[in-house]
Design an enzyme around this catalytic site. Structure first.
Site, PDB file in Angstrom:
ATOM      1  N   PRO A  93      -8.137  -0.942   9.597  1.00 34.52           N
ATOM      2  CA  PRO A  93      -9.582  -1.186   9.536  1.00 34.52           C
ATOM      3  C   PRO A  93     -10.171  -0.838   8.168  1.00 34.52           C
ATOM      4  O   PRO A  93      -9.664   0.055   7.482  1.00 34.52           O
ATOM      5  CB  PRO A  93     -10.157  -0.261  10.618  1.00 34.52           C
ATOM      6  CG  PRO A  93      -9.103   0.714  10.935  1.00 34.52           C
ATOM      7  CD  PRO A  93      -7.785   0.183  10.467  1.00 34.52           C
ATOM      8  N   LEU A  98      -9.177   5.523   4.268  1.00 33.41           N
ATOM      9  CA  LEU A  98      -7.848   5.146   4.759  1.00 33.41           C
ATOM     10  C   LEU A  98      -7.037   4.365   3.728  1.00 33.41           C
ATOM     11  O   LEU A  98      -6.028   3.748   4.051  1.00 33.41           O
ATOM     12  CB  LEU A  98      -7.968   4.321   6.050  1.00 33.41           C
ATOM     13  CG  LEU A  98      -8.617   5.029   7.234  1.00 33.41           C
ATOM     14  CD1 LEU A  98      -8.492   4.181   8.486  1.00 33.41           C
ATOM     15  CD2 LEU A  98      -7.972   6.394   7.464  1.00 33.41           C
ATOM     16  N   GLY A  99      -7.538   4.347   2.496  1.00 33.91           N
ATOM     17  CA  GLY A  99      -6.795   3.649   1.451  1.00 33.91           C
ATOM     18  C   GLY A  99      -6.842   2.142   1.613  1.00 33.91           C
ATOM     19  O   GLY A  99      -5.916   1.437   1.189  1.00 33.91           O
ATOM     20  N   SER A 101      -8.677  -0.051   0.143  1.00 33.54           N
ATOM     21  CA  SER A 101      -8.732  -0.803  -1.118  1.00 33.54           C
ATOM     22  C   SER A 101      -7.330  -0.881  -1.738  1.00 33.54           C
ATOM     23  O   SER A 101      -6.892  -1.948  -2.167  1.00 33.54           O
ATOM     24  CB  SER A 101      -9.734  -0.165  -2.092  1.00 33.54           C
ATOM     25  OG  SER A 101      -9.334   1.131  -2.446  1.00 33.54           O
ATOM     26  N   ALA A 102      -6.626   0.244  -1.755  1.00 31.54           N
ATOM     27  CA  ALA A 102      -5.273   0.241  -2.328  1.00 31.54           C
ATOM     28  C   ALA A 102      -4.338  -0.643  -1.509  1.00 31.54           C
ATOM     29  O   ALA A 102      -3.526  -1.390  -2.063  1.00 31.54           O
ATOM     30  CB  ALA A 102      -4.729   1.664  -2.390  1.00 31.54           C
ATOM     31  N   ALA A 103      -4.471  -0.574  -0.176  1.00 32.61           N
ATOM     32  CA  ALA A 103      -3.617  -1.409   0.685  1.00 32.61           C
ATOM     33  C   ALA A 103      -3.867  -2.884   0.401  1.00 32.61           C
ATOM     34  O   ALA A 103      -2.931  -3.685   0.340  1.00 32.61           O
ATOM     35  CB  ALA A 103      -3.892  -1.088   2.156  1.00 32.61           C
ATOM     36  N   ASP A 144      -3.158   6.708  -3.665  1.00 35.45           N
ATOM     37  CA  ASP A 144      -3.383   5.711  -2.603  1.00 35.45           C
ATOM     38  C   ASP A 144      -2.472   4.496  -2.782  1.00 35.45           C
ATOM     39  O   ASP A 144      -1.841   4.033  -1.822  1.00 35.45           O
ATOM     40  CB  ASP A 144      -4.851   5.237  -2.605  1.00 35.45           C
ATOM     41  CG  ASP A 144      -5.789   6.284  -2.035  1.00 35.45           C
ATOM     42  OD1 ASP A 144      -5.357   7.432  -1.841  1.00 35.45           O
ATOM     43  OD2 ASP A 144      -6.964   5.946  -1.780  1.00 35.45           O
TER      44      ASP A 144
HETATM   45  C1  MEV Z   1      -9.073   8.729  -2.450  1.00 40.64           C
HETATM   46  O1  MEV Z   1      -8.344   8.292  -1.316  1.00 40.64           O
HETATM   47  C2  MEV Z   1      -8.439   9.937  -3.038  1.00 40.64           C
HETATM   48  C3  MEV Z   1      -9.157  10.510  -4.260  1.00 40.64           C
HETATM   49  O2  MEV Z   1      -8.429  11.697  -4.613  1.00 40.64           O
HETATM   50  C4  MEV Z   1      -9.168   9.545  -5.428  1.00 40.64           C
HETATM   51  C5  MEV Z   1      -7.819   9.342  -6.055  1.00 40.64           C
HETATM   52  O3  MEV Z   1      -6.933  10.161  -5.900  1.00 40.64           O
HETATM   53  O4  MEV Z   1      -7.678   8.316  -6.741  1.00 40.64           O
HETATM   54  C6  MEV Z   1     -10.572  10.919  -3.937  1.00 40.64           C
END
Ligand code: MEV
Length: 313
Positions: A93, A98-99, A101-103, A144
């Site tokens: 979701p 929950l990451g 954007s990276a996912a 992430d």
């Molecule tokens: C974000 O999921 C985690 C942070 O530490 C940012 C990062 O590590 O890039 C807030």
């Protein structure tokens, strides 16, 4: 058509501190963002069918476009010279923390590589996704996108002068957790910038907190390897307190953390950038997981029942 996926994650220890070169521990979860990419003529179009917090897709739109631009440059494309239709979906979701954007960056990078028949290693995908993450997080640590690329439970330390330290942590067995969403869409970039600003203004206070956070990560790694879940839970609670001290929690997150602990969770903390988004609770056993999940649902929040430490997702 090219296809690709990236894992979602929870940060067990060290969010924000990892941005400044301290170690962190992250676990991928068994939910992914999936992407499909098809070459076309004209402009890039995005069909975003991810479910999530209200407003998530709309609020992230500008950052998403910037991230794709950055990604294309990192892959050696001239952004205006290529066009594709991108479809985004999957069972992760769009909740902050929950990451997601990276996912999505990992999923899109893999799908583009697939569509253009580029044979890219995971290391290369991770580098490309890191460039894309800058649009969402400003100066991301890379934790992430690393979890989104490789999956599993990982020790991560950002290294400013070379390759990051990435180490796999093997759990005796996967452990149930409950993720609770505040429903608030948070801006990671702003949260990261604010922490850096406060750290600059209060070097002594922040220096001490950062020292504690570093110690905590090492102790937590040992507790995870020994499968001492009571200890892991206690350390998660301590980590949440440190995150409160650097002012990245909020009352909605604190309420869900307290609720989970009242229901018997071994530990609970916010995960990711904070300021809204998600928390998670350590709930070994199906029964405890269900108890905590139902209490959070009863309080009107969406939950995800999942596990940390799954080796092969
Ligand atoms: C974000 O999921 C985690 C942070 O530490 C940012 C990062 O590590 O890039 C807030």
């Amino acid at each position: 058509m090219g296809k690709g996926s990236g894992f979602g994650k929870v940060i067990l220890f060290g969010e924000h501190f990892v941005v400044h070169g301290l170690p962190g521990i992250v676990s991928a979860i068994d939910s992914t963002t999936d992407a499909e990419v098809k070459k076309t003529i004209g402009e890039i179009s995005i069909t975003d069918e991810r479910r999530g917090a209200k407003g998530y897709v709309g609020e992230k739109k500008a950052q998403q476009l910037e991230s794709i631009d950055r990604m294309l440059k990192a892959m050696g494309f001239e952004p205006k010279a290529v066009a594709f239709n991108i479809w985004l979906g999957g069972n992760l979701p769009g909740f902050s923390g929950l990451g997601a954007s990276a996912a999505s960056s990992v999923a899109i990078a893999r799908a583009i590589a697939d569509e253009f028949n580029l044979r890219l290693s995971d290391e290369r995908i991770n580098e490309i996704a890191y460039e894309a993450e800058k649009a969402y997080a400003g100066t991301p640590s890379g934790i992430d996108n690393t979890a989104a690329t490789y999956g599993g439970l990982l020790w991560f330390k950002r290294n400013l002068n070379g390759a990051n330290d990435i180490e796999k942590i093997s759990l005796r067995q996967p452990v149930e957790i409950v993720i609770g969403s505040t429903g608030i869409v948070a801006n990671t970039k702003a949260m990261v910038e604010d922490v850096a600003e406060r750290k600059k203004k209060n070097p002594q206070k922040y220096g001490q907190i950062f020292k504690e956070a570093e110690k905590l990560a090492f102790t937590a790694k040992k507790a995870l390897l020994e499968f001492d879940l009571k200890k892991v839970g206690e350390l998660m609670n301590k980590n949440h307190s440190l995150l409160q001290e650097i002012e990245v929690s909020c009352k909605e997150l604190d309420c869900l953390v307290d609720l989970a602990l009242q229901q018997g969770a071994f530990g609970a903390k916010l995960t990711g950038g904070g300021g809204g988004g998600c928390m998670f609770a350590l709930t070994p056993t199906k029964a405890l997981q269900e108890k905590v999940a139902q209490a959070i649902e009863k309080a009107g929040h969406q939950v995800l029942r999942t596990k940390i430490g799954v080796e092969k997702l």
